[in-house]
Design a protein around this motif. Structure first.
Motif, mmCIF file in Angstrom:
data_model
loop_
_atom_site.group_PDB
_atom_site.id
_atom_site.type_symbol
_atom_site.label_atom_id
_atom_site.label_comp_id
_atom_site.label_asym_id
_atom_site.label_seq_id
_atom_site.Cartn_x
_atom_site.Cartn_y
_atom_site.Cartn_z
ATOM 1 N N THR A 276 -9.180 -5.191 20.413
ATOM 2 C CA THR A 276 -9.704 -3.848 20.671
ATOM 3 C C THR A 276 -8.650 -2.769 20.485
ATOM 4 O O THR A 276 -8.989 -1.592 20.320
ATOM 5 N N ASP A 277 -7.383 -3.138 20.516
ATOM 6 C CA ASP A 277 -6.292 -2.187 20.330
ATOM 7 C C ASP A 277 -5.439 -2.670 19.156
ATOM 8 O O ASP A 277 -4.782 -3.712 19.249
ATOM 9 N N PRO A 278 -5.424 -1.930 18.044
ATOM 10 C CA PRO A 278 -4.685 -2.406 16.867
ATOM 11 C C PRO A 278 -3.185 -2.552 17.117
ATOM 12 O O PRO A 278 -2.504 -3.257 16.367
ATOM 13 N N ARG A 279 -2.664 -1.910 18.156
ATOM 14 C CA ARG A 279 -1.237 -2.046 18.453
ATOM 15 C C ARG A 279 -0.879 -3.456 18.903
ATOM 16 O O ARG A 279 0.305 -3.834 18.909
ATOM 17 N N GLN A 280 -1.896 -4.251 19.263
ATOM 18 C CA GLN A 280 -1.638 -5.624 19.717
ATOM 19 C C GLN A 280 -1.582 -6.626 18.564
ATOM 20 O O GLN A 280 -1.218 -7.784 18.768
ATOM 21 N N LEU A 281 -1.942 -6.171 17.367
ATOM 22 C CA LEU A 281 -2.007 -7.104 16.238
ATOM 23 C C LEU A 281 -0.667 -7.788 15.958
ATOM 24 O O LEU A 281 -0.631 -9.010 15.748
ATOM 25 N N PRO A 282 0.461 -7.073 15.944
ATOM 26 C CA PRO A 282 1.735 -7.779 15.714
ATOM 27 C C PRO A 282 2.031 -8.847 16.760
ATOM 28 O O PRO A 282 2.642 -9.876 16.444
ATOM 29 N N LEU A 283 1.595 -8.644 18.001
ATOM 30 C CA LEU A 283 1.839 -9.636 19.043
ATOM 31 C C LEU A 283 1.069 -10.923 18.754
ATOM 32 O O LEU A 283 1.587 -12.035 18.930
ATOM 33 N N ALA A 284 -0.176 -10.770 18.286
ATOM 34 C CA ALA A 284 -0.985 -11.950 17.941
ATOM 35 C C ALA A 284 -0.345 -12.721 16.795
ATOM 36 O O ALA A 284 -0.287 -13.964 16.813
ATOM 37 N N HIS A 285 0.146 -12.013 15.783
ATOM 38 C CA HIS A 285 0.788 -12.682 14.655
ATOM 39 C C HIS A 285 2.081 -13.368 15.080
ATOM 40 O O HIS A 285 2.410 -14.455 14.578
ATOM 41 N N TYR A 298 -5.263 -17.352 7.976
ATOM 42 C CA TYR A 298 -6.525 -17.246 7.245
ATOM 43 C C TYR A 298 -6.382 -16.157 6.189
ATOM 44 O O TYR A 298 -6.051 -15.012 6.499
ATOM 45 N N ALA A 299 -6.623 -16.530 4.942
ATOM 46 C CA ALA A 299 -6.388 -15.627 3.814
ATOM 47 C C ALA A 299 -7.002 -14.252 4.063
ATOM 48 O O ALA A 299 -8.196 -14.124 4.317
ATOM 49 N N GLY A 300 -6.167 -13.253 3.979
ATOM 50 C CA GLY A 300 -6.575 -11.887 4.242
ATOM 51 C C GLY A 300 -6.063 -11.368 5.563
ATOM 52 O O GLY A 300 -5.861 -10.157 5.719
ATOM 53 N N ASP A 301 -5.857 -12.249 6.525
ATOM 54 C CA ASP A 301 -5.297 -11.808 7.808
ATOM 55 C C ASP A 301 -3.899 -11.237 7.616
ATOM 56 O O ASP A 301 -3.485 -10.329 8.355
ATOM 57 N N PRO A 336 1.900 -3.396 5.557
ATOM 58 C CA PRO A 336 2.685 -3.572 6.787
ATOM 59 C C PRO A 336 2.447 -4.912 7.477
ATOM 60 O O PRO A 336 3.385 -5.525 7.999
ATOM 61 N N VAL A 337 1.202 -5.381 7.501
ATOM 62 C CA VAL A 337 0.917 -6.675 8.125
ATOM 63 C C VAL A 337 1.522 -7.796 7.280
ATOM 64 O O VAL A 337 2.097 -8.750 7.804
ATOM 65 N N HIS A 338 1.407 -7.666 5.959
ATOM 66 C CA HIS A 338 2.002 -8.648 5.061
ATOM 67 C C HIS A 338 3.506 -8.759 5.303
ATOM 68 O O HIS A 338 4.060 -9.861 5.416
ATOM 69 N N ASP A 339 4.167 -7.613 5.386
ATOM 70 C CA ASP A 339 5.618 -7.627 5.584
ATOM 71 C C ASP A 339 5.982 -8.209 6.946
ATOM 72 O O ASP A 339 7.001 -8.897 7.085
ATOM 73 N N LEU A 340 5.154 -7.939 7.952
ATOM 74 C CA LEU A 340 5.382 -8.529 9.269
ATOM 75 C C LEU A 340 5.299 -10.047 9.194
ATOM 76 O O LEU A 340 6.178 -10.757 9.701
ATOM 77 N N ASP A 341 4.253 -10.570 8.556
ATOM 78 C CA ASP A 341 4.110 -12.020 8.458
ATOM 79 C C ASP A 341 5.242 -12.631 7.648
ATOM 80 O O ASP A 341 5.743 -13.722 7.970
ATOM 81 N N GLN A 342 5.650 -11.949 6.616
ATOM 82 C CA GLN A 342 6.779 -12.440 5.827
ATOM 83 C C GLN A 342 8.036 -12.546 6.694
ATOM 84 O O GLN A 342 8.776 -13.538 6.616
ATOM 85 N N HIS A 343 8.264 -11.541 7.531
ATOM 86 C CA HIS A 343 9.414 -11.560 8.438
ATOM 87 C C HIS A 343 9.283 -12.682 9.466
ATOM 88 O O HIS A 343 10.255 -13.406 9.742
ATOM 89 N N LEU A 344 8.087 -12.843 10.026
ATOM 90 C CA LEU A 344 7.866 -13.892 11.019
ATOM 91 C C LEU A 344 8.075 -15.279 10.414
ATOM 92 O O LEU A 344 8.670 -16.167 11.050
ATOM 93 N N ILE A 345 7.606 -15.457 9.199
ATOM 94 C CA ILE A 345 7.793 -16.754 8.545
ATOM 95 C C ILE A 345 9.271 -16.995 8.282
ATOM 96 O O ILE A 345 9.769 -18.129 8.426
#
Length: 410
Positions: A276-285, A298-301, A336-345
């Motif tokens: 419900t709050d997009p600011r929480q998306l990085p925490l979930a990833h 999941y492709a696209g996430d 931005p989400v792609h770059d976050l996941d790349q960093h997390l990986i």
């Protein structure tokens, strides 16, 4: 399975991905090349596994199989599949196939023979019955359940699994494995392992005793639906105590096997929509990528895709969309989400022991949590702050300061 400890899956629903027809066709459309176009994108992201939803001939959505030995003509043919396997192998990308063996289309030849023979016949023993009627999976009469405890059915499933492992697949996801139960799967898994000891086998299990299922069935992993639910629910409700409780169970699971961790799949509302709050998306990833287990994106996430799963004939469409022919045509808003996941990986690759790390929960409040990860020779803390104010938490290597709606691995 040593290679599975370092795999990060990119989970794709091929029929939707290539914008295939909704129903079976009587000719071949060569479309698997569109998936091959994304292999470099997958590797650039940092993933090294392609987890495919059904690719075999089916009546409609892929989970109503018509022929387990034939590639769905809406995707291509066996030559197209071989090309995808070869190109994946050249890039070091593993491939997991979706085995829909619990049930088949009501139009499958197995069902036709069973109906012709009736419940008491040899052909009829291949399927499950409710009185004189075939049993539909979870009430869906177009999905007829096979009797996986029947030896000829087990022979059939073993042969199909080995057939595609022989052709380059690295393992299987067993759809609706919970339905038949672990004891029905054990003789099948044992025989497949005898022929392919390096195959990685994942069971779809939604609820129940995960450890018991793994040990009795001898699969390598199950889908960690408890963690999926706690991730979005605890963030939405500002109740990280729910996450803490679930993590205590996840720690028990991860000490016995490598759970498949996910925050979205082809059956669920997209995580970017679920929160419900997009600011929480990085925490979930961050939870997806840095907790013990095997992550599946999941492709696209990784592009921040949105989509809500609803009831009805077209209820899955929003979470199974077509992709452009190549990744260069993806809209830039997801970068931005792609770059976050790349960093997390990258973080996960830098600490490979995270796959089997010991896990304990330190400080936890309604909006902040410190998750301690122990690799024996190294210890780290994954800290999350889901609140609007800065917090300081005790970490494995000292105090951790977190700004609002942020995470840190320290």
């Amino acid at each position: 399975m040593a290679w599975a400890d370092s795999v990060i899956w990119w989970h794709c629903y091929p029929l939707g991905f290539v914008d295939a027809e909704r129903e079976e066709i009587d000719h071949v459309e060569h479309r698997l090349w569109r998936l091959a176009n994304y292999l470099d994108y997958l590797v650039e992201l940092g993933a090294n596994g392609l987890l495919l939803a059904p690719v075999f001939a089916s009546r409609t959505h892929g989970y109503d199989t018509l022929d387990h030995y034939r590639v769905d003509p809406r995707l291509g043919d066996e030559a197209d599949f071989a090309d995808l396997v070869a190109k994946a192998g050249q890039r070091g990308v593993r491939m997991l196939l979706d085995g829909v063996f619990n049930h088949v289309s009501a139009e499958h030849e197995i069902v036709r023979r069973a109906l012709a023979g009736g419940p008491g016949s040899a052909a009829g023993a291949w399927i499950r019955w409710v009185g004189e009627y075939p049993r539909g999976f979870e009430g869906n009469l177009d999905l007829v359940e096979l009797d996986l405890g029947h030896p000829p059915v087990q022979d059939y499933v073993v042969d199909v699994m080995n057939h595609w492992l022989d052709r380059g697949a690295d393992g299987w996801r067993l759809d609706a494995a919970y339905s038949a139960g672990p004891d029905a799967w054990r003789p099948i898994i044992d025989r497949v392992r005898a022929a392919h000891p390096d195959a990685w086998i994942l069971a779809e299990v939604i609820h129940g005793d995960y450890v018991d299922f793994v040990e009795r069935s001898c699969v390598d992993s199950v889908t960690e639906y408890e963690l999926w639910k706690a991730t979005w629910s605890s963030l939405n409700d500002h109740n990280l105590h729910e996450l803490a409780w679930t993590l205590s169970r996840h720690a028990q699971f991860a000490s016995r096997f490598r759970p498949l961790n996910f925050i979205g799949n082809h059956d669920t509302t997209r995580i970017a929509t679920k929160l419900t709050d997009p600011r929480q998306l990085p925490l979930a990833h961050a939870l997806l990528m840095l907790l013990p287990g095997v992550p599946a994106i999941y492709a696209g996430d990784e592009q921040g895709f949105t989509g809500e799963k609803t009831d009805g004939p077209t209820g899955d469409d929003a979470v199974r969309p077509p992709f452009p022919e190549g990744p260069d045509r993806l809209a830039g808003f997801g970068r931005p989400v792609h770059d976050l996941d790349q960093h997390l990986i990258h973080l996960r690759r830098s600490h490979p022991w995270l796959a089997w790390a010991g896990l304990s929960v330190g400080t936890v409040t309604s909006e902040a949590i410190a998750i301690n990860l122990d690799g024996g020779h190294e210890r780290l803390t994954l800290a999350l702050n889901a609140g609007d104010a800065p917090v300081d938490l005790a970490g494995a290597r000292g105090p951790v300061h977190l700004e609002p709606h942020s995470w840190m691995l320290a």
